[in-house]
Motif scaffolding. Structure first.
Motif, short mmCIF file in Angstrom:
data_model
loop_
_atom_site.label_atom_id
_atom_site.label_comp_id
_atom_site.label_asym_id
_atom_site.label_seq_id
_atom_site.Cartn_x
_atom_site.Cartn_y
_atom_site.Cartn_z
N UNK A 23 31.11 -5.48 105.97
CA UNK A 23 31.65 -6.25 107.18
C UNK A 23 32.46 -7.42 106.47
N UNK A 24 32.20 -7.93 105.45
CA UNK A 24 32.45 -9.31 105.06
C UNK A 24 34.15 -9.10 104.30
N UNK A 25 34.31 -8.26 103.57
CA UNK A 25 35.56 -8.04 102.65
C UNK A 25 36.85 -7.95 103.56
N UNK A 26 38.15 -8.48 102.82
CA UNK A 26 39.10 -8.03 103.70
C UNK A 26 39.61 -6.52 103.66
N UNK A 43 39.57 -8.83 98.03
CA UNK A 43 39.45 -10.48 98.55
C UNK A 43 40.90 -11.02 98.38
N UNK B 69 31.23 -10.04 96.97
CA UNK B 69 31.73 -10.05 98.45
C UNK B 69 30.66 -9.66 99.50
N UNK B 70 29.46 -9.76 99.09
CA UNK B 70 28.05 -9.60 99.93
C UNK B 70 28.33 -10.59 101.04
N UNK B 71 29.07 -11.85 100.82
CA UNK B 71 29.14 -12.99 101.62
C UNK B 71 30.35 -13.00 102.18
N UNK B 72 30.64 -14.04 103.11
CA UNK B 72 31.88 -14.35 103.53
C UNK B 72 32.88 -14.60 102.92
N UNK B 74 33.99 -15.18 98.51
CA UNK B 74 33.72 -14.31 97.45
C UNK B 74 33.10 -15.34 96.38
N UNK B 121 25.14 -6.64 100.98
CA UNK B 121 25.61 -7.43 102.23
C UNK B 121 24.79 -8.12 102.55
#
Lengths: 249, 249, 249, 249, 249, 249
Positions: A23-26, A43, B69-72, B74, B121
């Protein structure tokens, strides 16, 4: 002799790419090639490394890693070892270089694309799967930027070819084939059929020019199929690839 | 005020555990808690660290990591930084310590269990999801060893509780709740309802004993539900847990 | 059974704090708790870390270390090892977090307080002694800043409690008690009697809610005594603590 | 011009050595030279480094460190920086080399002496104070070994001398003198008046042979006084120093 | 007893300096002293380290390294080890300090001179050969800057002296002499005959003041000869050295 | 357009190899290719890495480095940076792999050959010059071992080829050509004309199969000439290369 998994010499393993896996990466893709599975994320960072600052050009860089148990026995984490091994460095430099060959960095503008390729399960061909999957994640991320000119100039995919004692030249080696191959070659090619990168290595062995040509033929055909898969996944976005080059004609 | 995802104060997010998620490890689980996803693998190594050699006892250790990129945004890889951060160290020490509390290391014999928890994630509660998932991966790996006495003495799961300005004491915080909570507490408990670990922190804030008790009540109830899930996944293997303690009675 | 040093279960070891122990730091305390001795210094730096720049808020951070022969056998220096161990990281994060809970960082202004806790002799309880001593060094350093509003909102001290096989729940464990305890808990509390941090761990063991309550009772009483000591040392400066909160009422 | 603290050119600062300063080490001294304070500890380890194994000889090695606020402004910890600086390395190599010059390593037997010198307050001359104090800690530790032949062959102490613009050649420079000196020299000498180490440096400056001789005269006299102090502290143990050499005559 | 290579006690080994040895650096010298060979290069960087910025002064710094097989057995590269050893640090600090003593850093202007000394073959005296050669490379680089005032104030060369059991005090020790010497001393002196640096060490041994004087006499005479060599190599540039000091008279 | 140095497209730069360049190593060569100069040394170590122990096989490994001023501007030392960069790793892995392809590791016996390639001056083609020179140093070192069967099975040399905008396909690129080339390829081949390694890269560009073939033709011819040079240097030892393979026929 037939290959362990009954494949023909010129046959790819089953390939799947699951887009928007996270869900997070571009951009994100889970690519599966046989038993090999790699999470590729893209990213976008709105700045460039120091050596490019103020030139109006973008940059593309990649990082590659394997989970400790992506393989049959556990590998020590590079974070625990405190440094990145030579093999990892080689692979992440290759991925970045390959992707840069099909992006017009000036049209990308002063931003950096980070491609992270994390192997969660390895069975040979992790670096070529990473390139093929990262390309899709990258195109998805770029398509979210509102750019007047689409900077991706061509498709890009990668596969391995090799020469084994029992089966001669074969396409897309799995781990058991790769670890006994006499020659191992990685090919990165574009949608137009040009080479971007070609790395062939005799493993305590050598190879002739005729063998080289045989491997190149197999590789080209395999990459053509991978690019077809990429087009399917990308849908309409695929139509924008290379549009700038065409319009410049 | 209601929680952003409409949950009640004492409600867990949806939990799923996919066992045998990978082909190589001795035990593997993909645990999903809401949007948080962690790959937990268990590896058996037939030796122990130096400080235990020759004592006939086993060891359990854990490593924890997040994909960039597990998070909003990097995160830099710890391998690139060349060192493991304090938060990561804290978490992996917690996971290892928690698991060791429910395994009889003498019955395990002179071997090491490595638990790798890789967050693909993140949406809050990654350390508690890691413990809950790693426990299952560990039990699966141990059940493949042909041991006369089953060394796992009890179930083990973890969750978070906290106090937020708007909703008071709540169970199983997601990232948006966690980042604004006034108090944040992680609880690790056994199937018998005992504490293994309890870590409560006022984030630039403090809490009273009454608030502590309210949080403990929520946590206990949540952990009971998580252990029910573990029993389902483990099936017959679940029956062996604690059998040694029972037989010793 | 009585404790090795004849103390009662609810009895602290003798505590001493020598203020202005060193000539250079803005605040310094040599805290002695039984045989445990820690030099705590406070340094004021007129800038903040990157993530806080330009927000008008200050920051408080701590570092913790032990001399190689603070303990019975020599520990390798972390500088020689080239990295900071997990235990050290955990402790220094705890100290910083605890102190930040009783300082209004906006009233502190854009500056950083560094608290260095160097254990010169260890006999259990080094992290809680560090917090208790660092609090005093910090208040002394802050009192030298000419601030219109005193940013320290409350007192703060820490102690350990635990459960041992022979003596049940006890207060302020020395090294021999700590190394054989079944449960080990560190408590950080304020002058108002609120919790800032509470970390309880079953060492290859577990504990019940009743045992938790017993430990909390012991800890609260111990911390109350430590705060009395801090008030003595701080003299008139103690009167300024919390004055802002009171005046806001 | 007179020196800032009214000392004469050939006058040492007040020196004190507090023996048995810590409970754990085999030998420990808190040495104070003016405002400079160093904790020196000696640890006996019953093995030698790899390059000496099996030769029946012992080894002596030293480590040196400063607390972050031993100085006027805070120094970053070398453990945080992840490496030991050049100045620290130079000093710890000097201390170890100096001490080895007065110990018969064969009589010491296959064991290592670790000398840890931790500066808790610095005001110039920390390396020479470390040598003078570490010598005493070392002798105390060795005297606890039950050796038939006492391996310490002579006394050993160190001081600094230098040339300043205002006062010419002076003995035992404090920090303010050291930081403005044109020439800075460290001298390590034995009880018999021989040189062990002599390091003179023109700081963006040079010096003549006459100036060298003037500094050596001051240094010799100062070291003689320091050795008198060591004899007082060591008491009867001092009588054993050099006894082997004497008996061999 | 005569020296292994038939030299007299006061005789230098054959010395050669090949200027402009490399095409890229601003100054470069291959210095040969007997079998010891060092490539010395000088690089001019148009900025200074942080601590000097904005003061209108320049800086001079040195780095020293040995090729792995500069010596009889292979040394591990410091890059592979991930850190620079104490001996290397000591030497590079010495080289930089020595060169700074004969350059007026204000006349140099806000720039840094990097002197790299890479030993390609070692046979004793590598640090003193580095200083003697680096001085020439430095003067050559400075002479290419168009400075109104020539900032080099004097000549500078270095040699070693020592005391061996068989031959007493000797000049310019080769490796076999150095490794068995009882006393080892490095001397750095100027064209005017002043000391810049003097470092004498008893190797598990001590030395008297008379022995010191004997070594200093040998060293002074040797350095005078080295400076004659430097003058030959530098030709007309040699005439500019110290001209500023003369003109100031 | 003609090449900057007037060479024809298929012309190598002048090549020279100075054997026994250093006194200490078992084999040493200073190879010069145009302005590129590399010191190659071979060291024999009588043990193998852990993964080969007890198998009766030998190992060959290489390390590569550049002096800081081998290039036009100064590069930071990897020892100072504390880690080895990706480019260096890639090159040293390539050198080792290439050399292993022409040595029968079983006939070498349980020992390690270390090949150190230190670039003292760089003008393009440092990795291929390193392979060509290291091969000679390796053969010289092996010939000093008293082995019944000579383990070197073939000659081995390397060169670069590329495609430039102005001159199309060219052989042996110097730095100015390499930095503007559209395609850059390194070739490692044996005396029999087989490939050992082939690495072609489009630099933000791609290449066709026809261009690949053109480059391979140039490369083969160039390598044939380099091997002739190697035969001259090696003299009689050259006759032993491949003798085992021939005798097995």
């Amino acid at each position: 002799m037939t290959r362990a998994d009954e494949r023909k010499a010129d046959e790819l393993r089953p390939v799947d790419m699951q887009a928007d896996y996270l869900i997070h990466p571009e951009g994100s893709v889970l690519i599966t090639v046989g038993q090999t599975k790699v999470i590729c994320t893209a990213t976008i960072e709105e700045k460039v490394p120091g050596f490019l600052r103020g030139q109006g050009k973008g940059w593309i860089t990649a990082e590659y890693s394997m989970l400790p148990r992506a393989t049959g026995s556990r590998n020590r984490r590079e974070a625990s070892a405190g440094k990145i091994g030579g093999r990892t460095m080689e692979i992440q430099r290759l991925i970045g270089r390959a992707l840069r060959a099909v992006v017009d960095l000036e049209k990308l503008g002063e931003r950096t694309l980070w491609l992270d390729c994390d192997v969660i399960q390895a069975d040979g061909g992790t670096r070529t799967a990473s390139i093929t999957g990262a390309y899709v994640a990258m195109v998805m991320a770029i398509s979210k930027l509102e750019l007047t000119a689409f900077p991706v100039t061509d498709f890009l995919a990668a596969t391995s070819v090799g020469i084994t004692h029992d089966n001669g030249a074969i396409l897309d080696l799995d781990y058991s084939e790769d670890s006994t191959a006499e020659v191992d070659m990685n090919l990165v090619m574009t949608g137009k059929g040009n080479f971007v990168e070609l790395q062939g290595t005799g493993e305590e062995s050598t190879f002739t020019r005729a063998q080289l040509n045989e491997m190149l033929d197999l590789g080209e055909a395999g990459i053509r199929q991978l690019i077809e898969k990429q087009k399917e996944i990308l849908g309409d976005t695929a139509l924008r690839i290379g549009e700038e080059t065409r319009s410049e004609l």
